[in-house]
Design a protein around this motif. Structure first.
Motif, mmCIF file in Angstrom:
data_model
loop_
_atom_site.group_PDB
_atom_site.id
_atom_site.type_symbol
_atom_site.label_atom_id
_atom_site.label_comp_id
_atom_site.label_asym_id
_atom_site.label_seq_id
_atom_site.Cartn_x
_atom_site.Cartn_y
_atom_site.Cartn_z
ATOM 1 N N HIS A 155 0.724 -1.298 -0.045
ATOM 2 C CA HIS A 155 0.098 0.023 0.054
ATOM 3 C C HIS A 155 0.740 1.201 0.070
ATOM 4 O O HIS A 155 0.556 2.275 -0.569
ATOM 5 N N ASN A 156 1.924 1.315 0.663
ATOM 6 C CA ASN A 156 3.034 2.353 0.633
ATOM 7 C C ASN A 156 3.384 2.520 -0.514
ATOM 8 O O ASN A 156 3.374 3.844 -1.151
ATOM 9 N N LEU A 157 3.856 1.269 -1.419
ATOM 10 C CA LEU A 157 4.339 1.568 -2.959
ATOM 11 C C LEU A 157 3.259 2.232 -3.612
ATOM 12 O O LEU A 157 3.541 3.125 -4.324
ATOM 13 N N LEU A 158 2.024 1.725 -3.468
ATOM 14 C CA LEU A 158 0.856 2.307 -4.481
ATOM 15 C C LEU A 158 0.746 3.662 -4.259
ATOM 16 O O LEU A 158 0.033 4.484 -5.084
ATOM 17 N N ASP A 159 0.789 4.165 -3.025
ATOM 18 C CA ASP A 159 0.490 5.354 -2.617
ATOM 19 C C ASP A 159 1.572 6.198 -3.169
ATOM 20 O O ASP A 159 1.312 7.447 -3.536
#
Length: 784
Positions: A254-258
């Motif tokens: 999720h951190n990456l996709l953000d």
């Protein structure tokens, strides 16, 4: 002891006898005729194609029992020693159950000791109804290690998401949309019914002129990025942390996709690569031993270094790890790959080639790079699904070849706008991620003595004449198989077909899916025509014609289709029909709609170019049809047209469909047309204001906004019933149909009228009536 309810039964009306069916459901196998001619001479005389449309993973309705799974342990499935057919209801047990005679090649085999069972008074095994493989048309076997690569159990498959982060995709909001939605869609990764979570691992790559790989290992505080700039020979560092379990690495993912949309927000890069992206995904899935960081062919990217203060680090240090698993690439791409790399393409969209002998070039790939890449992907169980967002020519004939040959799917959204088209795209993405699928598949179609499978059409690759190889096959994909005679067939024994698909499940189990079908044989031509299925015939004709466009002039292909139609119907009239008046056109009852369907095929944009349609759109439709099942190709060639002004809001039934002709439209009416790719809501200029109010919540026809792609939620029975009907039509279709509002007598109506397939085409193509006259004339010439 395995027992199961007997579901496959047929009770003849007026009879007490129950006839048990040992044939696969039509959802799995549909035939052009269910009665094969006994001789090849009869087949040549009728010119009726002998073919089956096989959809091995067709969706099973929720109210039906899933296929039964048979597990014989380390001994594996029982098979005929000679032809290798799998145990099925067509095997005949003899000598007290100690031996059985194969229904396909007549070889007598010993029954393995573990499989022995006594016979009853009619020669049937006592456990006949306790074993799915003896009494059902479709079932599955657990495969032994002999069926696995290198005799080792396969690893669970992986999904790799590959996002084009070029300038246009960042600016139009597409990259942000994809990243936001993946956070929720990854919760729905496919899994076995009994499993709590999916065994599928996930990985992420972004790209433009270079490729960016991400480490999302669960113990990291921040994802890490590696940039590979040498796209001439892509190097993939298969390090621990690239392919991960979603649940374990959820926070890092999720951190990456953000951060991906922010990371490339200032990028002005418009050039992209494409073939190296597929190469990278395939390399990530296949076994790579002893590979780690390679300073000669990769570099730590400036983007990663510049983000170090924000938590990004320039790379990760870990021991190399082999993925050694099948998988699927989800590629989100938008432009012609013009960057210097393998698979680089140029714009070759030339309208001057239309209606010339060189028109076939437009359907051929521009370079052999993609054909070679597809073969490598199939060999390593790497399926490719491509989401295209073109605003201009992208050469679908080249880019779409890998998805087609690897069992993937091609989706195309022209001039994509987030506020208008996002729902259609997200529905497609969600359905594709969640759908039933088998990986690293090989299909073999066996037949009884006297005929054999000779040609195959679909999203397949064939390294020999018998094995159909697919990196993956899902619930929407069909393979059409043509059969030819080797010898004479017997009316007594009939003709048998067995389709066996060896595949890997989403949990990493190797299985065999078996479908069996028994057909009648006859020496009477009339029997062939009685059991024909027009929808399956059109599926076959379309795929054989669309395959031929790569090599033959389109005019020749159209002539062949017309000629074969006339020959089939002339043979019926000469040999099966009562002597009619010379002026009559006589059609078999089972083929009454064949001429209208054939005319629809002949007018399709693949076989008949139109100036308003791009080369890419024609190549796109060609590739879609090559993998369609019978129901999807039927709707595609003859759209469904529903008069909504006759809607009964108290009923859940759809309005009765009308013929696809302008004569069925009325100025006072509202019609819904669907062809599996698009949905049109046509409004007559005198549409009742109360219906306009009920659907759009506006007072009159003039106030309707035709830019909308979703109907507003208006809280009245008419609106609710209409939305329900649209949902029913959309249900079970492989593609999310974009809604277009069409007002009578306005310019966009031209697109809608092209789908009124019984009328004369605006740019060529006969009306239904004219085509009937022409076919009748051809038949009379043949008979004379």
């Amino acid at each position: 002891m395995l027992t199961f309810p007997i579901a496959d039964v047929l009770i003849e009306e007026g009879e007490e006898e129950i006839v048990f069916l040992c044939n696969a459901s039509p959802r799995y196998i549909r035939c052009t005729t269910y009665c094969f001619p006994c001789t090849s001479d009869m087949a040549k005389q009728a010119q009726l194609p002998l073919a089956a449309v096989i959809k091995p993973f067709a969706t099973i309705p929720s109210n039906e029992t899933p296929l039964y799974l048979v597990n014989h342990g380390e001994t594996g499935p029982v098979r005929c020693n000679r032809c290798k057919a799998y145990m099925c209801p067509f095997m005949q047990f003899i000598e007290g159950g100690r031996r059985y005679q194969c229904g396909f090649c007549s070889c007598v085999n010993d029954v393995p000791p573990f499989y022995f069972q006594h016979l009853d008074h009619i020669g049937r095994r006592l456990d006949h109804y306790e074993k799915p493989e003896l009494s059902l048309g479709s079932y599955e076997y657990v495969a032994t290690l002999d069926y696995c690569r290198k005799n080792k159990p396969p690893n669970p498959p992986a999904f790799i998401f590959m996002i084009d982060v070029s300038y246009s995709n960042i600016k139009n909001g597409l990259v942000k949309l994809i990243c936001e939605e993946l956070k929720t869609m990854l919760e729905k990764l496919p899994k076995e019914d009994q499993e709590e979570m999916s065994a599928i691992r996930v990985g992420f790559i972004t790209y433009n002129k270079v490729l960016h790989f991400f480490n999302v290992k669960s113990n990291l505080a921040q994802p890490q990025m590696m940039v590979v700039t040498d796209v001439g020979e892509v190097f993939v560092p298969l390090l621990d942390g690239f392919l991960v379990n979603y649940q374990e690495s959820q926070s890092v993912i999720h951190n990456l996709l953000d951060q991906i949309p922010e990371m490339f927000a200032d990028s002005n890069e418009n050039e992209t690569v494409f073939a190296p992206v597929i190469q990278a995904g395939m390399e990530a899935l296949k076994t790579r031993k002893g590979q780690g960081r390679d300073s000669d062919r990769s570099e730590w990217g400036p983007t990663a270094r510049s983000r170090r203060k924000g938590g990004w680090v320039s790379g990760w240090e870990a021991e190399p790890q082999a993925a050694d698993c099948p998988g699927k690439l989800f590629i989100f791409h938008s432009s012609l790959p013009t960057a210097e790399a393998p698979g680089k393409l140029k714009n070759r969209d030339d309208k001057k080639l239309i209606n010339t002998d060189k028109e076939k070039i437009l359907f051929q790939p521009q370079t052999n790079v993609y054909d070679s890449l597809a073969k490598d992907c199939v060999a390593h169980g790497c399926c490719v699904t491509l989401f295209l967002f073109p605003s201009q020519y992208v050469d679908v004939a080249s880019l779409g070849l890998v998805p087609q040959l690897t069992g993937g799917t091609l989706y195309k959204y022209n001039n994509f706008q987030v506020h208008l088209d996002s729902q259609q795209f997200l529905n497609d993405l969600r359905n594709d991620i969640e759908k039933k699928i088998g990986f690293d598949a090989i299909m073999r179609v066996r037949t009884s003595t006297g005929f054999r499978a000779t040609d195959f059409f679909g999203g397949i690759y064939m390294n020999n004449t018998t094995d159909v190889e697919m990196a993956a096959i899902d619930c929407d994909k069909a393979v059409t198989v043509e059969f030819k005679h080797d010898d004479k067939l017997s009316e007594d024994s009939g003709a048998l077909i067995q389709c066996a698909v060896l595949y890997t499940t989403v949990s990493g189990q190797r299985r065999l899916r078996i479908h069996n079908l028994g057909l009648n044989c006859s020496s009477q031509l009339a029997d062939l025509y009685k059991s024909c299925e027009t929808d399956a015939l059109i599926n076959f004709f379309a795929k054989s014609a669309f395959k031929a466009v790569l090599h033959q002039p389109l005019k020749v292909i159209r002539e062949i289709l017309v000629n074969q139609t006339a020959h089939m119907l002339a043979c019926y009239r000469k040999n099966c029909a009562n002597p009619p008046a010379a002026s009559q056109l006589i059609l078999p009852d089972s083929m009454k709609v064949l001429p209208v369907y054939m005319n629809c095929l002949l007018k399709n944009c693949v076989l008949l170019g139109r100036p308003e349609l791009s080369t890419d759109e024609r190549a796109y439709q060609r590739q879609l049809v090559m993998t369609m099942g019978v129901a999807d190709s039927q709707l595609f060639f003859y759209p469904q047209l529903l008069p909504l002004h006759t809607l009964d809001v108290k009923s859940t039934k759809l309005p009765v469909a009308v013929r696809c002709s302008e004569t069925c439209l009325s100025e006072e009416g509202i019609f819904l047309l669907a062809n599996g790719l698009n949905m049109f809501l046509w409004l007559g200029v005198s549409s009742p204001p109360e219906l306009i109010q009920g659907i759009f919540n506006v007072p009159s026809f003039a106030h309707v906004n035709t830019d909308m792609t979703l109907l507003p939620e208006v809280g009245n029975p008419y609106s609710q019933t209409l939305r329900m009907i649209m949902g029913i039509i959309q249900q079970k279709r492989p593609y999310s149909m974009k809604l277009t509002i069409i007002k009578q007598r306005e310019q966009p109506e031209m697109v809608f009228r092209q789908l009124l397939v019984e009328d004369k085409g605006l740019y060529g193509g006969s009306s239904h009536v004219d085509f009937l006259y022409y076919i009748h004339k051809e038949i009379c010439q043949l008979l004379n």
